[in-house]
Design an enzyme around this catalytic site. Structure first.
Site, PDB file in Angstrom:
ATOM      1  N   GLU A  66       0.798  -1.225   0.000  1.00 27.88           N
ATOM      2  CA  GLU A  66       0.000   0.000   0.000  1.00 27.88           C
ATOM      3  C   GLU A  66       0.829   1.274   0.000  1.00 27.88           C
ATOM      4  OE1 GLU A  66      -3.449   0.295   2.515  1.00 27.88           O
ATOM      5  OE2 GLU A  66      -3.521  -1.879   2.758  1.00 27.88           O
ATOM      6  N   ASP A  76      -2.628  -4.443   3.494  1.00 27.76           N
ATOM      7  CA  ASP A  76      -2.747  -4.718   4.924  1.00 27.76           C
ATOM      8  C   ASP A  76      -3.673  -5.900   5.202  1.00 27.76           C
ATOM      9  OD1 ASP A  76      -1.039  -2.642   5.519  1.00 27.76           O
ATOM     10  OD2 ASP A  76      -2.636  -1.190   5.898  1.00 27.76           O
ATOM     11  N   TYR A 134       0.802  -4.982  13.328  1.00 31.33           N
ATOM     12  CA  TYR A 134      -0.239  -4.199  12.659  1.00 31.33           C
ATOM     13  C   TYR A 134      -1.159  -3.555  13.686  1.00 31.33           C
ATOM     14  CZ  TYR A 134      -3.652  -2.896   9.123  1.00 31.33           C
ATOM     15  OH  TYR A 134      -4.488  -2.199   8.298  1.00 31.33           O
TER      16      TYR A 134
END
Length: 346
Positions: A9, A82, A301
């Protein structure tokens, strides 16, 4: 030799992963979402199973052109946005746009929850496919946003001058705030007083702050200044002694690992950081800090409501504590925390 194409991303994440995977892989950033519902119009066919009408986001057209050229020269394409619903949707949109440009290329979905050498290598050793259940969950959320937002906003603008918009989340949140304000407005305040005192004996001895809570084992309720002053007068005339001292060990357990909400709360309370600022910094730590001696990300994350911790992180923490503070501070077994049944394992 043709390279494998990896799509992530952000450019920062691309740079970090590139250092781990090496020259065999071409790492390119999609810059987030590449397709969405057009800004104008409902773009959802309510009469035909709520089918959405997507288009490439104008600001991503050059990115898509670059990706399409890269796909033509690739043997394998690894979609690595993600590991959450939004990331899964981005991977699906990328596949829908790119797979026709090279029908011989093999497309894979790669997910990892931390950007470390071992996590990246493990992810690429066990590739998967796009999870359409997650994709459809994201599409349902996006379609609801559009249907509720467009129709409610139009109603609000007709009823309220200078109103900007309404939506699936903000309208419900506004109702909760209004109901809470109604409770505050209707609250009948009740006067009460507290009496605190500091005891010290001898004059240079330790001080003991106390609060009056009961007299003769009956809870004290002081509802006026007059009554408070009467109690204070009686307290000053009294003679006091310590009748019992109890000492017992206390056990304080560490709090669970951060999830998104507790991370934002802690940053706000301790560092006065806004939620947006907190997530921006967390994103940088997750993707990796340029120039740092440590190769890879510094946290797992951050958009998650799961308290799971990677075994590698647990062992690293235990080794650090043992080396710097002593083995007596390391528990026999790592603490175990349970996530809610509805937690998104990201």
């Amino acid at each position: 030799m043709k390279k494998n194409l990896v799509i992530v991303e952000s450019p920062r994440k691309a740079n970090t992963i590139n250092k781990i995977l090496g020259k065999e892989y071409n790492i390119v950033a999609s810059m987030g979402h590449v397709r969405d519902l057009p800004e104008k119009g409902l773009s959802v066919d309510i009469e035909h199973d709520f089918k959405p009408e997507y288009e490439i986001i104008p600001s991503r057209r050059k990115v898509i052109q670059k990706l399409q050229q890269a796909v033509k020269a690739a043997e394998g394409v690894y979609l690595a946005p993600d590991p959450d619903r939004e990331g899964e949707a981005i991977a699906w949109h990328l596949y829908e746009i790119l797979h026709k440009k090279n029908k011989n290329a093999r497309f894979h979905r790669v997910t990892f929850h931390e950007i470390t050498r071992s996590a990246i290598q493990q992810a690429f050793a066990h590739v998967g496919q796009i999870n359409m259940a997650l994709v459809n969950a994201q599409q349902a959320r996006r379609i609801l946003d559009r249907i509720v937002g467009y129709q409610t906003s139009d109603l609000v603008r007709r009823q309220i001058a200078n109103a900007s918009s309404a939506g699936r989340v903000q309208s419900v949140a506004l109702r909760i705030i209004c109901e809470r304000q109604d409770e505050i407005d209707n609250f009948k305040p009740e006067e009460y007083w507290l009496i605190d005192a500091i005891f010290q004996e001898p004059p240079d001895g330790p001080q003991f702050p106390m609060r009056l809570v009961a007299i003769d084992d009956e809870k004290v309720k002081i509802g006026s200044e007059k009554l408070c002053l009467e109690y204070c007068s009686d307290i000053r005339q009294g003679v006091y002694q310590v009748t019992l001292v109890t000492t017992k060990p206390g056990l304080r357990r560490p709090k669970p690992p951060f999830i998104t909400s507790t991370l934002q709360q802690a940053a706000s309370s301790n560092l006065s950081m806004s939620p947006a600022q907190t997530m921006r910094v967390a994103q940088q730590l997750y993707e990796g800090v340029e120039g740092a001696e440590h190769l890879g990300g510094l946290i797992t994350y951050m958009r998650t409501d799961s308290v799971n911790v990677a075994k590698e992180a647990q062992e690293a923490a235990r080794e650090f504590i043992s080396a710097h503070f002593g083995r007596e501070f390391v528990p026999g077994k790592p603490n175990v925390y349970r996530s809610r049944n509805t937690a998104q394992e990201a």
